[in-house]
Design a protein around this motif. Structure first.
Motif, PDB file in Angstrom:
ATOM      1  N   ASN A 174      17.292  -8.012  63.789  1.00  4.97           N
ATOM      2  CA  ASN A 174      17.960  -7.751  62.511  1.00  4.97           C
ATOM      3  C   ASN A 174      18.563  -9.023  61.928  1.00  4.97           C
ATOM      4  OD1 ASN A 174      17.320  -5.053  62.683  1.00  4.97           O
ATOM      5  ND2 ASN A 174      19.353  -4.378  63.268  1.00  4.97           N
ATOM      6  N   ALA A 175      19.139  -9.863  62.792  1.00  4.56           N
ATOM      7  CA  ALA A 175      19.744 -11.106  62.328  1.00  4.56           C
ATOM      8  C   ALA A 175      18.703 -12.015  61.687  1.00  4.56           C
ATOM      9  CB  ALA A 175      20.428 -11.821  63.498  1.00  4.56           C
ATOM     10  N   ILE A 176      17.551 -12.128  62.328  1.00  8.96           N
ATOM     11  CA  ILE A 176      16.478 -12.962  61.773  1.00  8.96           C
ATOM     12  C   ILE A 176      16.021 -12.401  60.434  1.00  8.96           C
ATOM     13  CG2 ILE A 176      14.103 -13.743  62.130  1.00  8.96           C
ATOM     14  CD1 ILE A 176      14.732 -13.677  65.179  1.00  8.96           C
ATOM     15  N   GLU A 177      15.828 -11.081  60.386  1.00 11.60           N
ATOM     16  CA  GLU A 177      15.359 -10.452  59.152  1.00 11.60           C
ATOM     17  C   GLU A 177      16.328 -10.695  57.992  1.00 11.60           C
ATOM     18  OE1 GLU A 177      14.027  -6.053  57.428  1.00 11.60           O
ATOM     19  OE2 GLU A 177      14.561  -6.290  59.545  1.00 11.60           O
ATOM     20  N   VAL A 178      17.608 -10.460  58.228  1.00 14.57           N
ATOM     21  CA  VAL A 178      18.603 -10.620  57.160  1.00 14.57           C
ATOM     22  C   VAL A 178      18.697 -12.076  56.716  1.00 14.57           C
ATOM     23  CG1 VAL A 178      21.069 -10.437  56.611  1.00 14.57           C
ATOM     24  CG2 VAL A 178      19.924  -8.594  57.865  1.00 14.57           C
ATOM     25  N   ALA A 179      18.729 -13.006  57.690  1.00 13.85           N
ATOM     26  CA  ALA A 179      18.860 -14.428  57.356  1.00 13.85           C
ATOM     27  C   ALA A 179      17.648 -14.942  56.576  1.00 13.85           C
ATOM     28  CB  ALA A 179      19.043 -15.240  58.639  1.00 13.85           C
ATOM     29  N   TYR A 180      16.451 -14.564  56.991  1.00 16.46           N
ATOM     30  CA  TYR A 180      15.248 -15.059  56.310  1.00 16.46           C
ATOM     31  C   TYR A 180      15.091 -14.430  54.931  1.00 16.46           C
ATOM     32  CZ  TYR A 180      13.440 -17.943  60.085  1.00 16.46           C
ATOM     33  OH  TYR A 180      13.277 -18.952  61.012  1.00 16.46           O
ATOM     34  N   ASP A 218      10.538   1.627  69.886  1.00 14.45           N
ATOM     35  CA  ASP A 218       9.527   0.636  69.508  1.00 14.45           C
ATOM     36  C   ASP A 218       9.893  -0.736  70.048  1.00 14.45           C
ATOM     37  OD1 ASP A 218       7.883   2.342  68.124  1.00 14.45           O
ATOM     38  OD2 ASP A 218       8.767   1.938  66.171  1.00 14.45           O
ATOM     39  N   ASP A 219       8.904  -1.458  70.531  1.00 17.93           N
ATOM     40  CA  ASP A 219       9.079  -2.832  70.985  1.00 17.93           C
ATOM     41  C   ASP A 219       8.269  -3.714  70.040  1.00 17.93           C
ATOM     42  OD1 ASP A 219       9.646  -5.110  72.350  1.00 17.93           O
ATOM     43  OD2 ASP A 219       8.304  -4.727  74.025  1.00 17.93           O
ATOM     44  N   LYS A 220       8.957  -4.353  69.109  1.00 16.94           N
ATOM     45  CA  LYS A 220       8.243  -5.173  68.129  1.00 16.94           C
ATOM     46  C   LYS A 220       8.890  -6.549  68.033  1.00 16.94           C
ATOM     47  CE  LYS A 220      10.871  -3.101  64.306  1.00 16.94           C
ATOM     48  NZ  LYS A 220      10.798  -2.313  63.072  1.00 16.94           N
ATOM     49  N   GLU A 221       8.093  -7.508  67.649  1.00 15.86           N
ATOM     50  CA  GLU A 221       8.556  -8.886  67.546  1.00 15.86           C
ATOM     51  C   GLU A 221       8.450  -9.334  66.101  1.00 15.86           C
ATOM     52  OE1 GLU A 221       7.147 -13.270  69.170  1.00 15.86           O
ATOM     53  OE2 GLU A 221       6.868 -11.516  70.451  1.00 15.86           O
ATOM     54  N   ILE A 222       9.500  -9.957  65.616  1.00 22.15           N
ATOM     55  CA  ILE A 222       9.501 -10.445  64.245  1.00 22.15           C
ATOM     56  C   ILE A 222       8.816 -11.811  64.205  1.00 22.15           C
ATOM     57  CG2 ILE A 222      11.761 -11.579  64.396  1.00 22.15           C
ATOM     58  CD1 ILE A 222      12.288 -10.426  61.533  1.00 22.15           C
ATOM     59  N   VAL A 223       7.981 -12.002  63.208  1.00 19.02           N
ATOM     60  CA  VAL A 223       7.218 -13.248  63.074  1.00 19.02           C
ATOM     61  C   VAL A 223       7.656 -13.950  61.793  1.00 19.02           C
ATOM     62  CG1 VAL A 223       4.920 -14.274  62.910  1.00 19.02           C
ATOM     63  CG2 VAL A 223       5.262 -12.180  64.263  1.00 19.02           C
ATOM     64  N   VAL A 224       8.209 -15.154  61.939  1.00 13.94           N
ATOM     65  CA  VAL A 224       8.721 -15.892  60.785  1.00 13.94           C
ATOM     66  C   VAL A 224       8.291 -17.356  60.857  1.00 13.94           C
ATOM     67  CG1 VAL A 224      10.717 -14.415  60.357  1.00 13.94           C
ATOM     68  CG2 VAL A 224      10.900 -16.282  62.010  1.00 13.94           C
ATOM     69  N   GLU A 225       8.355 -18.008  59.729  1.00 13.60           N
ATOM     70  CA  GLU A 225       8.053 -19.433  59.628  1.00 13.60           C
ATOM     71  C   GLU A 225       9.106 -20.077  58.737  1.00 13.60           C
ATOM     72  OE1 GLU A 225       6.402 -22.953  60.355  1.00 13.60           O
ATOM     73  OE2 GLU A 225       5.618 -21.096  61.231  1.00 13.60           O
ATOM     74  N   PRO A 228       9.331 -15.446  53.994  1.00 11.20           N
ATOM     75  CA  PRO A 228       8.547 -14.259  54.378  1.00 11.20           C
ATOM     76  C   PRO A 228       8.794 -13.813  55.815  1.00 11.20           C
ATOM     77  CG  PRO A 228       7.160 -16.209  54.324  1.00 11.20           C
ATOM     78  CD  PRO A 228       8.488 -16.622  53.765  1.00 11.20           C
ATOM     79  N   ILE A 229       8.611 -12.486  56.052  1.00  8.50           N
ATOM     80  CA  ILE A 229       8.826 -11.878  57.361  1.00  8.50           C
ATOM     81  C   ILE A 229       7.650 -10.963  57.688  1.00  8.50           C
ATOM     82  CG2 ILE A 229      10.329 -10.332  58.687  1.00  8.50           C
ATOM     83  CD1 ILE A 229      12.567 -11.124  56.687  1.00  8.50           C
ATOM     84  N   ASN A 230       7.193 -11.007  58.926  1.00 12.46           N
ATOM     85  CA  ASN A 230       6.156 -10.085  59.412  1.00 12.46           C
ATOM     86  C   ASN A 230       6.566  -9.560  60.788  1.00 12.46           C
ATOM     87  OD1 ASN A 230       3.884 -10.299  57.355  1.00 12.46           O
ATOM     88  ND2 ASN A 230       4.187 -12.454  57.855  1.00 12.46           N
ATOM     89  N   TYR A 231       5.971  -8.414  61.172  1.00  7.45           N
ATOM     90  CA  TYR A 231       6.263  -7.826  62.472  1.00  7.45           C
ATOM     91  C   TYR A 231       4.988  -7.678  63.299  1.00  7.45           C
ATOM     92  CZ  TYR A 231      11.074  -6.629  61.294  1.00  7.45           C
ATOM     93  OH  TYR A 231      12.398  -6.698  60.971  1.00  7.45           O
ATOM     94  N   GLU A 232       5.120  -7.903  64.595  1.00  9.19           N
ATOM     95  CA  GLU A 232       4.010  -7.689  65.529  1.00  9.19           C
ATOM     96  C   GLU A 232       4.433  -6.611  66.526  1.00  9.19           C
ATOM     97  OE1 GLU A 232       1.901 -10.039  69.263  1.00  9.19           O
ATOM     98  OE2 GLU A 232       2.756 -11.228  67.608  1.00  9.19           O
TER      99      GLU A 232
END
Length: 340
Positions: A110-116, A213-220, A122-126
């Protein structure tokens, strides 16, 4: 002879002391933990440096033996909690620890999502699979799966959400067998598990696991967060601030030592946490100058109000700041004057 008896008495007393220290009461004790700088823990690739520091605050919690219980009773900033206030019903120590670590993972995501999002990146999930939180005793999965296992395939099928996993099992009946492929300690294994009715609900079938759910956030650019064995969701706000600060050129710390606490939701809402008084004490001892606390929209017993009361009680010069959402924190910090 007296010296000999005294020695025997001391040895027996020592043995009783050691033995009694391993006898645990049905309580947990929490106490002030630490305030730890986040820059060494969080690294955004090619991120910006900061003059001050954002700090993660923690509490120390453990099972209470008779001595820890007695000390906590006499200590102002130690708290005693019955087991049922800390662990869910029938939850083992292992399941509790797994749940805490999973909540920390969710907090980081959640922290990564909000900050980005705030930085307009852009944000993606795996999707990685289904994460086992707990096992229901005497159900088929008991003894075959463990909390912390990641289920990656059922009958050779991969699913991109927990809901689809559940739908697949709901299409089966008691007595059917599932081929379950899971990962544990980075090794994969496949086992056959029979579906059964749940003891409390004969209309419901399954293998007896609590999951998420076990998901990983993918960011650049990539971000790496090393929390080791720290569990729970309460560092969410401070994680978000540290990540956002490394993503943006303007340094939000303004050279100050800034501690705080609060969960972070994916929409940026900052939520209540436990042990706020102890975290204020920990932050003060670490030399924090500012402490960000969940305001809970001005609730009567909000974390913020409890933090203000504690700050006054310990006579700290640390400024306590009420925060309802991530934007509140950013706006407050952007208005700070640079520390000279």
């Amino acid at each position: 002879m007296r010296k000999y008896r005294s020695l025997i008495f001391l040895i027996i007393a020592g043995l009783l002391f050691v033995a009694s220290s391993f006898y645990y009461l049905p309580y947990y004790v929490s106490k002030p933990g630490m305030a730890k700088e986040l820059e060494p823990i969080i690294e955004v690739e090619n991120g910006y440096d900061e003059e001050g520091n954002f700090m993660l605050t923690t509490i120390r919690m453990g099972k209470a033996n008779i001595y820890a219980y007695a000390i906590a009773k006499m200590s102002k900033y130690q708290e005693i909690y019955p087991v049922e206030a800390v662990r869910s019903k029938n939850e083992s120590d292992e399941e509790y620890n797994v749940r805490q670590l999973h909540m920390m993972d969710g907090s980081k995501t959640n922290a990564i999502e909000v900050a980005y999002k705030k930085a307009n990146l852009p944000i993606n999930y795996e999707f990685k699979g289904v994460y086992v939180l707990n096992i229901i005793e005497d159900m088929p999965a008991d003894g075959m799966l463990k909390p912390g296992d990641r289920i990656i395939k059922i009958d050779g099928n991969r699913f991109n959400s927990m809901d689809k996993f559940i739908d697949y099992i709901n299409g089966k009946k008691a007595g059917d067998k599932l081929s379950v492929t899971y990962e544990r300690n980075e090794k994969s294994k496949t086992v056959s598990i029979e579906i059964a009715q749940f003891p409390q609900d004969k209309n419901k079938v399954g293998i007896g696991i609590g999951l998420v759910d076990d998901k990983e956030i993918v960011v650049e650019p990539e971000v790496h967060i090393n929390t080791e064995e720290i569990g729970g969701p309460s560092a969410g706000l401070m994680f978000t601030l540290e990540i956002y600060n490394q993503l943006t050129k303007s340094d939000l710390t303004r050279g100050y030592q800034i501690a705080g606490t609060g969960t972070i939701a994916s929409d940026g809402t900052v939520g209540r946490i436990g042990g706020i008084e102890q975290k204020v004490v920990a932050a003060d001892k670490a030399g924090a100058e500012i402490f960000l606390a969940p305001n809970e929209k001005g609730a009567k017993d909000s974390n913020y109000k409890m933090a203000v009361k504690t700050a006054k009680d310990i006579d700290t010069k640390m400024k306590i700041v009420p925060i309802d959402n991530f934007d509140d924190a950013v706006q407050y910090l952007e208005k700070l004057k640079e520390k000279k």
